[in-house]
Enzyme design. Sequence first.
Site, PDB file in Angstrom:
ATOM      1  N   ASP A 171       0.887  -1.316   0.027  1.00 30.45           N
ATOM      2  CA  ASP A 171      -0.061  -0.095  -0.144  1.00 30.45           C
ATOM      3  C   ASP A 171       0.742   1.263   0.062  1.00 30.45           C
ATOM      4  OD1 ASP A 171      -2.258   1.639   0.324  1.00 30.45           O
ATOM      5  OD2 ASP A 171      -2.860   0.786   2.080  1.00 30.45           O
ATOM      6  N   LYS A 213      -0.955  -8.616  -5.005  1.00 28.95           N
ATOM      7  CA  LYS A 213      -1.780  -8.860  -3.780  1.00 28.95           C
ATOM      8  C   LYS A 213      -2.969  -7.912  -3.815  1.00 28.95           C
ATOM      9  CE  LYS A 213      -1.332  -7.913   1.182  1.00 28.95           C
ATOM     10  NZ  LYS A 213      -0.296  -7.490   2.233  1.00 28.95           N
ATOM     11  N   TRP A 214      -4.053  -8.649  -3.833  1.00 31.67           N
ATOM     12  CA  TRP A 214      -5.285  -8.207  -3.764  1.00 31.67           C
ATOM     13  C   TRP A 214      -5.924  -8.062  -2.834  1.00 31.67           C
ATOM     14  CZ3 TRP A 214      -8.222  -7.841  -8.877  1.00 31.67           C
ATOM     15  CH2 TRP A 214      -9.398  -7.456  -8.796  1.00 31.67           C
ATOM     16  N   ASP A 215      -6.214  -6.904  -2.060  1.00 35.13           N
ATOM     17  CA  ASP A 215      -6.487  -6.730  -0.789  1.00 35.13           C
ATOM     18  C   ASP A 215      -7.980  -6.182  -0.545  1.00 35.13           C
ATOM     19  OD1 ASP A 215      -6.213  -6.332   2.138  1.00 35.13           O
ATOM     20  OD2 ASP A 215      -4.535  -4.985   2.072  1.00 35.13           O
ATOM     21  N   ASN A 216      -8.675  -6.167   0.596  1.00 30.78           N
ATOM     22  CA  ASN A 216      -9.948  -5.819   0.709  1.00 30.78           C
ATOM     23  C   ASN A 216     -10.196  -5.587   2.133  1.00 30.78           C
ATOM     24  OD1 ASN A 216     -12.726  -5.754  -0.849  1.00 30.78           O
ATOM     25  ND2 ASN A 216     -12.907  -6.972   0.898  1.00 30.78           N
ATOM     26  N   ASN A 217     -10.355  -4.112   2.514  1.00 30.92           N
ATOM     27  CA  ASN A 217      -9.977  -4.097   4.102  1.00 30.92           C
ATOM     28  C   ASN A 217     -11.289  -3.672   4.839  1.00 30.92           C
ATOM     29  OD1 ASN A 217      -7.372  -4.601   4.455  1.00 30.92           O
ATOM     30  ND2 ASN A 217      -7.035  -3.168   3.104  1.00 30.92           N
ATOM     31  N   CYS A 247      -6.128 -11.069  -0.155  1.00 32.02           N
ATOM     32  CA  CYS A 247      -5.847 -10.541   1.221  1.00 32.02           C
ATOM     33  C   CYS A 247      -7.261  -9.958   1.701  1.00 32.02           C
ATOM     34  CB  CYS A 247      -4.664  -9.852   1.467  1.00 32.02           C
ATOM     35  SG  CYS A 247      -4.344  -8.944   2.967  1.00 32.02           S
ATOM     36  N   ASP A 272      -3.144 -10.631   9.535  1.00 37.12           N
ATOM     37  CA  ASP A 272      -2.234  -9.385   9.782  1.00 37.12           C
ATOM     38  C   ASP A 272      -1.556  -9.555  10.819  1.00 37.12           C
ATOM     39  OD1 ASP A 272      -2.874  -8.131   7.429  1.00 37.12           O
ATOM     40  OD2 ASP A 272      -4.390  -6.569   8.403  1.00 37.12           O
TER      41      ASP A 272
HETATM   42  C1  DGJ Z   1      -4.299  -4.746   5.242  1.00 36.27           C
HETATM   43  C2  DGJ Z   1      -3.377  -6.167   4.740  1.00 36.27           C
HETATM   44  O1  DGJ Z   1      -3.527  -7.207   5.449  1.00 36.27           O
HETATM   45  C3  DGJ Z   1      -1.880  -5.620   5.148  1.00 36.27           C
HETATM   46  O2  DGJ Z   1      -1.012  -6.657   4.702  1.00 36.27           O
HETATM   47  C4  DGJ Z   1      -1.390  -4.392   4.453  1.00 36.27           C
HETATM   48  O3  DGJ Z   1      -1.498  -4.676   2.964  1.00 36.27           O
HETATM   49  C5  DGJ Z   1      -2.452  -3.378   4.445  1.00 36.27           C
HETATM   50  N1  DGJ Z   1      -3.795  -3.787   4.473  1.00 36.27           N
HETATM   51  C6  DGJ Z   1      -2.371  -2.170   3.693  1.00 36.27           C
HETATM   52  O4  DGJ Z   1      -3.252  -1.065   3.824  1.00 36.27           O
END
Ligand code: DGJ
EC number: 3.2.1.22
Length: 728
Positions: A366, A487-491, A529, A551
Amino acid sequence: MVRSTAAMAAGLMMLSHQSIAQDTDSSSSNAIVVDGTTFSLNGASMSYVFHANTTTGDLVTDHYGGSISGGIPSPREPAVNGWVGMPGRIRREFPDQGRGDFRIPAVRIRQTAGYTVSDLQYQSHEVIEGKPGLPGLPATFGESGDVSTLVVHLYDNYSSVAADLSYSVFPEFDAVVRSVNVTNQGEGNITVEALASLSVDFPLEELDLISLRGDWAREANRERRRVEYGVQGFGSNTGYSSHLHNPFLALVHPSTTESQGKAWGFNLIYTGSFSAQVKKGSQGPGETLTSPEAVSIYSNTGIGGMSRKFHRLYRKHLIKSKFATSDRPPLLNSWEGVYFDFNRSTIKTLAEQSAALGISLFVMDDGWFGDKYPRNSDNAGLGDWTANPAKFPNGLEPVVEDITNITVNNTSSDKNLRFGIWVEPEMVNPNSSLYRSHPDWALHAGPYPRTERRNQLVLNLALTEVQDFIIDFMTNLLNSADISYIKWDNNRGMHEQPSPSNNHLYMLGLYRVFDTLTTRFPDVLWEGCASGGGRFDPGVLQYFPQIWTSDNTDGVDRVGIQFGTSLAYPPSAMGAHLSAVPNHQTGRTVPLEFRAHVAMMGGSFGLELDPGTIQDEPAVPELIALAEKVNPLVLNGDLYRLRLPEDSQWPAALFVAEDGSQAVLFYFQLAPNVNHAAPWVRLQGLEPEARYAVDGEGTYSGATLMNLGLQYTFATEYGSKVVFLERQ
Ligand code: DGJ
């Protein structure tokens, strides 16, 4: 009579209008034996038998468990009848609502006139060699010879609604995969209010329910409880499969252990909200809705046997990536090392330091994007997928060139560092150009305010224009430079949705995007992710061969998280990194070796720290080399959880190559052990007669290693060992 029913469902959907069901019979195989209207689904050590009652048209379960053959004794009625009546006593394959059956319904349809009664009766069946795909949804796959499929057609004469139950049998893995579709052949609209992909009715016996529970940074805690009267269940209404509960459950006998006894495991191939329910009963026009698939696995070799069958099935018949079982490069991920604080020159330095240690893939996490709204913290930039000009004045391409020109140390001379990058395509910050131009693309429900989490909103992937936007920017990004990994993230979870069915339509949109991109870029290594393991599910694994497990990178916590995740998911699918101490999530300091050894149990091993801080640690290149050595066994081997971290302060795991020629033992000590004997660890899965050379020990028979075992002692807490075994 007392019995337990388990059901797994993905959510609710609206339906309207008509279509028809096929009514053909075709050839069968040993995996599926049809005798009139009795159906036997057979695995190597499993039978699943049910029949259609020719009077009522009901589908009745006869047996689901170990292999049986020949005739089946008739079930007996209770000596004294109560008032509840018959339906509650019959083991039904597809219980409905409203006709006197009081168990959890597998289907609930609101008919055109408003009532929720249905009467789906057996009409016909067909047997198909191989397995048809599931339109728009991820699904297990296989050729004829690997898998056979039985489709049972049901029909409701009163409402003109049809339902097809599809059972695919993978005999080698004792796996039955089920999905259901419901077709409205009538004139008016109907609503499918509930549809279970799978519903299983067990006879009277005590059972335990095992599930995986957690939250952010503490995923995959194994929970085991007795199945009691009434409904016990869990699920997710976050919009995604979630950290909170995984779409997995197992039913086992109270006496079942890791290595002994019967276990039935169930897993939903879906990434959206879901519901899983288990109940111990007192008595004991033209549109089709297709449920996701649910996998069920039977094991007579304990919980460990169940997990190994899931792992093998998923490696061979779920994960489509060419990297499913091939070597994964040791990587360095920039997140915990530098977070948002980097630019072209610092990235180059980090990459050089990584390559000097023997790392072969550098991942910029990120913080690299955002033009007008630069991503220097989590409050801006999501949606604007161009390089941040303050950090990268000439764009991304020269950065990638910098990195891919670096030679990796200690490897064949022509091996250069590879480059990977982080994205979070399903999200948008209100502080972004994308949101300014398309506020309507974010999830919203009329006038209600949009609820922000981590300063971001969710793009509505139910909209084709949003799907196309993501496909286009990802295609441009991947074509713009030599990128080997995403790495395809989703937070965050979902917020205000425009309709009850939006979650499922979002998932269909997401799968279209995943499918298009992974088909277009098959040479890219994709990692899923969702703030760690928020979407560790078989739906994601269909497209991405690995998922960032948590994480939480604390070595000790990770033992539990990875062991828990392995209940259903293959270690090959787990991303696991060695990070700095004190750990950023727990504040704990654990020795370097221990942290590295734990991370090696994941299929994608990496470092996640500032590599400048460990340049002088001679152990690091050796540990990276060891990770590369064990990786093929972790990717392809059978996992035996020899001792669990929740039961013992000496957890241990053994990976045994499928051909039995090699194995690797991971052994940990979690607490000090002063002036006290250490236990022996008995290995599993070896050939008793064969002899094995054990690293640093000598050569012993499989019988000795499995019945006596090996013993290790450590001077302090957090001791660890990685031990190779080679069959002679
Ligand atoms: C959440 C991910 O799990 C982390 O590894 C990292 O990529 C952060 N997001 C970045 O915002």
